[in-house]
Design a protein around this motif. Structure first.
Motif, mmCIF file in Angstrom:
data_model
loop_
_atom_site.group_PDB
_atom_site.id
_atom_site.type_symbol
_atom_site.label_atom_id
_atom_site.label_comp_id
_atom_site.label_asym_id
_atom_site.label_seq_id
_atom_site.Cartn_x
_atom_site.Cartn_y
_atom_site.Cartn_z
ATOM 1 N N LEU A 7 0.963 -1.646 0.287
ATOM 2 C CA LEU A 7 0.056 0.045 -0.282
ATOM 3 C C LEU A 7 0.751 1.073 0.360
ATOM 4 N N PRO A 8 1.862 1.371 0.734
ATOM 5 C CA PRO A 8 2.298 2.883 0.814
ATOM 6 C C PRO A 8 3.330 2.934 -0.044
ATOM 7 N N LEU A 39 0.320 6.282 9.314
ATOM 8 C CA LEU A 39 2.099 6.042 8.513
ATOM 9 C C LEU A 39 3.327 5.136 9.336
ATOM 10 N N ASP A 40 3.501 4.760 9.236
ATOM 11 C CA ASP A 40 4.835 4.168 10.791
ATOM 12 C C ASP A 40 6.614 4.582 9.833
ATOM 13 N N LEU A 95 6.857 4.200 1.205
ATOM 14 C CA LEU A 95 6.231 5.480 -0.093
ATOM 15 C C LEU A 95 6.850 6.955 -0.784
ATOM 16 N N MET A 96 7.912 7.078 0.238
ATOM 17 C CA MET A 96 9.159 7.234 -0.449
ATOM 18 C C MET A 96 9.728 7.272 -1.805
#
Length: 199
Positions: A110-111, A171-172, A179-180
């Motif tokens: 997901l991220p 988000l952790d 994500l990045m």
């Protein structure tokens, strides 16, 4: 007199993403413009091929219930069909697949997926300038440049709704990293497609 030291406001996730991807984004923008995509309709057709292949990669994400629960108007942000129509308007063939689409099997982190969508949505925000250049070629929201046209609510509003939802996600640290990295991977993918189209 209040001498309390105020902590600086935390930077939003969208702004952190922008900062983290600034170099790869800038390099991509320069490479795209070096190809002179709006110098002719033929060059623009190559740009459409890039757009088609990138959006083909991510199209499955727009059908994801998990992402739809997190992001506003996810289906309305889908652009592959409009790009296909733009290509048809120019009477050129759809580009051949260069392998299986990135998220074709419907399973994804997901991220990471959010990072790719961040790049797609950001490109839509920046398309106002490109849309003006396409108009100079005689193209518009009804012929050849549908996918570059702004949202009825306005590009800025549509972007703010997306980044607002992104900023609000819980988000952790490890998910933030993914994500990045997802966003950087998306920029690199588009860069590779540009090299393929204009190299």
């Amino acid at each position: 007199m209040d001498t309390t030291i105020q902590a600086p406001p935390e930077t939003s996730r969208a702004k952190r993403l922008k900062a983290a991807t600034g170099e790869v984004h800038d390099r991509l923008d320069k490479r795209i413009m070096a190809g002179e995509p709006f110098a002719s309709v033929e060059n623009y057709a190559r740009f459409l091929a890039v757009q088609y292949q990138f959006h083909r990669d991510i199209d499955a994400l727009y059908a994801s219930p998990a992402l739809d629960a997190l992001l506003p108007d996810l289906e309305g942000r889908r652009r592959l069909q409009r790009i296909s129509q733009d290509i048809a308007d120019l009477e050129v063939a759809l580009p051949a697949a260069d392998g299986e689409a990135q998220f074709a099997d419907g399973t994804f982190d997901l991220p990471t997926a959010l990072g790719w969508l961040y790049v797609a949505e950001g490109s839509n925000l920046g398309a106002a300038f490109l849309f003006k250049m396409a108009r100079a070629l005689g193209l518009d929201e009804n012929h050849g440049a549908r996918h570059l046209a702004g949202h009825p609510d306005g590009r800025a509003q549509h972007w703010r709704e997306f980044t607002g939802a992104l900023d609000g996600l819980d988000l952790d640290r490890e998910e933030e990293v993914r994500l990045m990295e997802g966003a950087k991977a998306a920029f690199r993918r588009v860069h590779a497609l540009v090299e393929q189209a204009y190299g």
